[in-house]
Design a protein around this motif. Structure first.
Motif, PDB file in Angstrom:
ATOM      1  N   MET A  90      23.674  95.272   2.160  1.00 26.38           N
ATOM      2  CA  MET A  90      23.571  93.827   1.938  1.00 26.38           C
ATOM      3  C   MET A  90      22.266  93.258   2.491  1.00 26.38           C
ATOM      4  O   MET A  90      21.662  92.377   1.894  1.00 26.38           O
ATOM      5  CB  MET A  90      24.774  93.116   2.550  1.00 26.38           C
ATOM      6  CG  MET A  90      26.025  93.251   1.698  1.00 26.38           C
ATOM      7  SD  MET A  90      27.431  92.302   2.311  1.00 26.38           S
ATOM      8  CE  MET A  90      27.987  93.383   3.637  1.00 26.38           C
ATOM      9  N   ARG A  91      21.827  93.786   3.642  1.00 27.75           N
ATOM     10  CA  ARG A  91      20.539  93.325   4.189  1.00 27.75           C
ATOM     11  C   ARG A  91      19.399  93.651   3.241  1.00 27.75           C
ATOM     12  O   ARG A  91      18.487  92.834   3.043  1.00 27.75           O
ATOM     13  CB  ARG A  91      20.289  93.954   5.563  1.00 27.75           C
ATOM     14  CG  ARG A  91      21.097  93.330   6.686  1.00 27.75           C
ATOM     15  CD  ARG A  91      20.582  93.764   8.041  1.00 27.75           C
ATOM     16  NE  ARG A  91      20.725  95.198   8.258  1.00 27.75           N
ATOM     17  CZ  ARG A  91      21.819  95.776   8.738  1.00 27.75           C
ATOM     18  NH1 ARG A  91      22.875  95.042   9.058  1.00 27.75           N
ATOM     19  NH2 ARG A  91      21.871  97.079   8.913  1.00 27.75           N
ATOM     20  N   LEU A  93      19.619  94.060  -0.070  1.00 25.20           N
ATOM     21  CA  LEU A  93      19.721  93.204  -1.255  1.00 25.20           C
ATOM     22  C   LEU A  93      19.125  91.826  -0.967  1.00 25.20           C
ATOM     23  O   LEU A  93      18.389  91.277  -1.787  1.00 25.20           O
ATOM     24  CB  LEU A  93      21.182  93.094  -1.683  1.00 25.20           C
ATOM     25  CG  LEU A  93      21.472  92.339  -2.995  1.00 25.20           C
ATOM     26  CD1 LEU A  93      22.718  92.899  -3.660  1.00 25.20           C
ATOM     27  CD2 LEU A  93      21.657  90.840  -2.750  1.00 25.20           C
ATOM     28  N   ARG A  94      19.423  91.289   0.200  1.00 26.18           N
ATOM     29  CA  ARG A  94      18.919  89.952   0.549  1.00 26.18           C
ATOM     30  C   ARG A  94      17.417  89.952   0.831  1.00 26.18           C
ATOM     31  O   ARG A  94      16.797  88.887   0.863  1.00 26.18           O
ATOM     32  CB  ARG A  94      19.693  89.416   1.748  1.00 26.18           C
ATOM     33  CG  ARG A  94      21.153  89.077   1.445  1.00 26.18           C
ATOM     34  CD  ARG A  94      21.797  88.342   2.597  1.00 26.18           C
ATOM     35  NE  ARG A  94      23.131  87.888   2.250  1.00 26.18           N
ATOM     36  CZ  ARG A  94      24.258  88.399   2.750  1.00 26.18           C
ATOM     37  NH1 ARG A  94      24.199  89.388   3.627  1.00 26.18           N
ATOM     38  NH2 ARG A  94      25.436  87.918   2.390  1.00 26.18           N
ATOM     39  N   SER A  95      16.841  91.138   1.024  1.00 30.08           N
ATOM     40  CA  SER A  95      15.398  91.212   1.302  1.00 30.08           C
ATOM     41  C   SER A  95      14.552  91.289   0.038  1.00 30.08           C
ATOM     42  O   SER A  95      13.330  91.186   0.105  1.00 30.08           O
ATOM     43  CB  SER A  95      15.093  92.435   2.182  1.00 30.08           C
ATOM     44  OG  SER A  95      15.164  93.643   1.430  1.00 30.08           O
ATOM     45  N   TRP A  96      15.167  91.462  -1.115  1.00 32.90           N
ATOM     46  CA  TRP A  96      14.412  91.633  -2.345  1.00 32.90           C
ATOM     47  C   TRP A  96      13.634  90.364  -2.676  1.00 32.90           C
ATOM     48  O   TRP A  96      14.165  89.255  -2.636  1.00 32.90           O
ATOM     49  CB  TRP A  96      15.338  91.957  -3.516  1.00 32.90           C
ATOM     50  CG  TRP A  96      16.054  93.266  -3.392  1.00 32.90           C
ATOM     51  CD1 TRP A  96      15.792  94.280  -2.520  1.00 32.90           C
ATOM     52  CD2 TRP A  96      17.176  93.698  -4.173  1.00 32.90           C
ATOM     53  NE1 TRP A  96      16.663  95.321  -2.706  1.00 32.90           N
ATOM     54  CE2 TRP A  96      17.523  94.993  -3.712  1.00 32.90           C
ATOM     55  CE3 TRP A  96      17.908  93.122  -5.197  1.00 32.90           C
ATOM     56  CZ2 TRP A  96      18.587  95.714  -4.253  1.00 32.90           C
ATOM     57  CZ3 TRP A  96      18.966  93.821  -5.747  1.00 32.90           C
ATOM     58  CH2 TRP A  96      19.291  95.112  -5.281  1.00 32.90           C
ATOM     59  N   TRP A 114      31.856  91.663  -0.715  1.00 36.84           N
ATOM     60  CA  TRP A 114      30.692  91.120  -0.023  1.00 36.84           C
ATOM     61  C   TRP A 114      29.417  91.329  -0.834  1.00 36.84           C
ATOM     62  O   TRP A 114      28.542  90.457  -0.867  1.00 36.84           O
ATOM     63  CB  TRP A 114      30.562  91.751   1.362  1.00 36.84           C
ATOM     64  CG  TRP A 114      31.776  91.541   2.200  1.00 36.84           C
ATOM     65  CD1 TRP A 114      32.722  92.464   2.543  1.00 36.84           C
ATOM     66  CD2 TRP A 114      32.209  90.306   2.786  1.00 36.84           C
ATOM     67  NE1 TRP A 114      33.707  91.901   3.295  1.00 36.84           N
ATOM     68  CE2 TRP A 114      33.421  90.579   3.465  1.00 36.84           C
ATOM     69  CE3 TRP A 114      31.698  89.010   2.799  1.00 36.84           C
ATOM     70  CZ2 TRP A 114      34.110  89.578   4.152  1.00 36.84           C
ATOM     71  CZ3 TRP A 114      32.388  88.017   3.481  1.00 36.84           C
ATOM     72  CH2 TRP A 114      33.582  88.311   4.147  1.00 36.84           C
ATOM     73  N   ALA A 118      26.982  88.421  -2.186  1.00 37.40           N
ATOM     74  CA  ALA A 118      25.553  88.438  -1.826  1.00 37.40           C
ATOM     75  C   ALA A 118      24.678  88.394  -3.071  1.00 37.40           C
ATOM     76  O   ALA A 118      23.669  87.676  -3.108  1.00 37.40           O
ATOM     77  CB  ALA A 118      25.237  89.673  -0.993  1.00 37.40           C
ATOM     78  N   GLU A 121      24.856  84.912  -4.691  1.00 34.00           N
ATOM     79  CA  GLU A 121      24.095  83.951  -3.885  1.00 34.00           C
ATOM     80  C   GLU A 121      22.598  84.047  -4.166  1.00 34.00           C
ATOM     81  O   GLU A 121      21.874  83.050  -4.099  1.00 34.00           O
ATOM     82  CB  GLU A 121      24.348  84.195  -2.401  1.00 34.00           C
ATOM     83  CG  GLU A 121      25.711  83.729  -1.908  1.00 34.00           C
ATOM     84  CD  GLU A 121      25.982  84.170  -0.489  1.00 34.00           C
ATOM     85  OE1 GLU A 121      25.053  84.708   0.159  1.00 34.00           O
ATOM     86  OE2 GLU A 121      27.120  83.987  -0.020  1.00 34.00           O
ATOM     87  N   GLN A 122      22.130  85.261  -4.490  1.00 32.86           N
ATOM     88  CA  GLN A 122      20.717  85.473  -4.792  1.00 32.86           C
ATOM     89  C   GLN A 122      20.367  85.117  -6.232  1.00 32.86           C
ATOM     90  O   GLN A 122      19.208  85.218  -6.641  1.00 32.86           O
ATOM     91  CB  GLN A 122      20.354  86.949  -4.551  1.00 32.86           C
ATOM     92  CG  GLN A 122      20.408  87.400  -3.109  1.00 32.86           C
ATOM     93  CD  GLN A 122      19.169  86.958  -2.352  1.00 32.86           C
ATOM     94  OE1 GLN A 122      19.113  85.867  -1.815  1.00 32.86           O
ATOM     95  NE2 GLN A 122      18.158  87.809  -2.318  1.00 32.86           N
TER      96      GLN A 122
END
Length: 239
Positions: A90-91, A93-96, A114, A118, A121-122
């Motif tokens: 998940m970290r 994915l959120r860093s892309w 989750w 995530a 949300e992106q």
């Protein structure tokens, strides 16, 4: 809709034409689209050729492919087999910074809820992977399941011609829950072509490529992804 799955977790020992680098993937993507694929499903690789969800690897691959086939939807796998844990996934994915059009998330994985949250949300679409009725029940009970892009049903184990019954049972679970998402059906190796034909019979989307199988319907090894896609389009034309 025909989706081309270009590489998966396969290596050159599985087939010499498996694309690994961003340039190879982009070249295969262009050929697959020219042959009739409407969408692309990719497993991103790092410079060593290993699967990766690192932001830099995702960006390099997506930019290379979009440079060759602008406007074609591109999805990437988030399968967790090569990562230490769901938190790390998940970290990442959120860093892309460069985003795919959608990601494929296997509902049998513990962190599926989750990961779906995530991705949404992106602003990334979600292709929810189901392999059985239990997956369908779990997915139907998830908050926000109706916000996903589609359902991806995968039938991977041959069952003496009864695979289509499994597909129908999965779809009945979804229908009972009120889930009306589009469905893409695929198999792997011995079930790849039977499930593609089943997809045509049921009016569903289909998926073909070296990730799912390396053989043509004739039983001869395919030259590359382009030949697999061309064969799929020939079959599609018979329905």
């Amino acid at each position: 809709m025909l989706q081309a799955c270009l590489n998966g977790s396969r290596t050159r020992s599985d087939h010499p034409a498996v694309p690994l680098t961003p340039e190879e993937i982009a070249d295969d993507a262009e050929k697959a689209v020219r042959a009739g694929a409407a969408e692309l499903h990719i497993h991103v690789r790092c410079e060593r050729g290993d699967e990766s969800l690192e932001a830099a690897d995702v960006a390099r691959t997506l930019l290379a492919v979009r440079g060759r086939v602008p406007g074609v939807p591109i999805g990437i796998s988030t399968a967790g087999s090569f990562l230490p844990g769901s938190g790390a996934k998940m970290r990442l994915l959120r860093s892309w910074q460069v985003l795919p059009d959608y990601v494929s998330i296997n509902i049998h994985e513990a962190d599926a809820e989750w990961m779906i949250a995530a991705a949404l949300e992106q602003g990334i679409g979600v292709e929810a992977g189901l392999c059985g009725e239990a997956d369908a029940e779990r997915f139907a009970a998830m908050p926000g399941c109706g916000s996903c892009l589609r359902v991806l049903i995968g039938i991977h184990e041959p069952d003496q011609g009864r695979e289509s019954a499994v597909v129908r049972r999965i779809r009945k679970v979804l229908q009972r829950s009120g889930c009306a998402l589009p469905v893409l059906l695929h198999g792997s190796d011995r079930t790849m072509w039977p499930m593609y034909i089943e997809a045509m019979l049921q009016g569903l989307g289909g998926r073909i490529g070296l990730e799912d199988g390396t053989m043509l319907l004739s039983g001869i090894a395919a030259k590359d992804n382009e030949e697999l896609i061309r064969t799929a389009k020939l079959i599609e034309g018979r329905f």
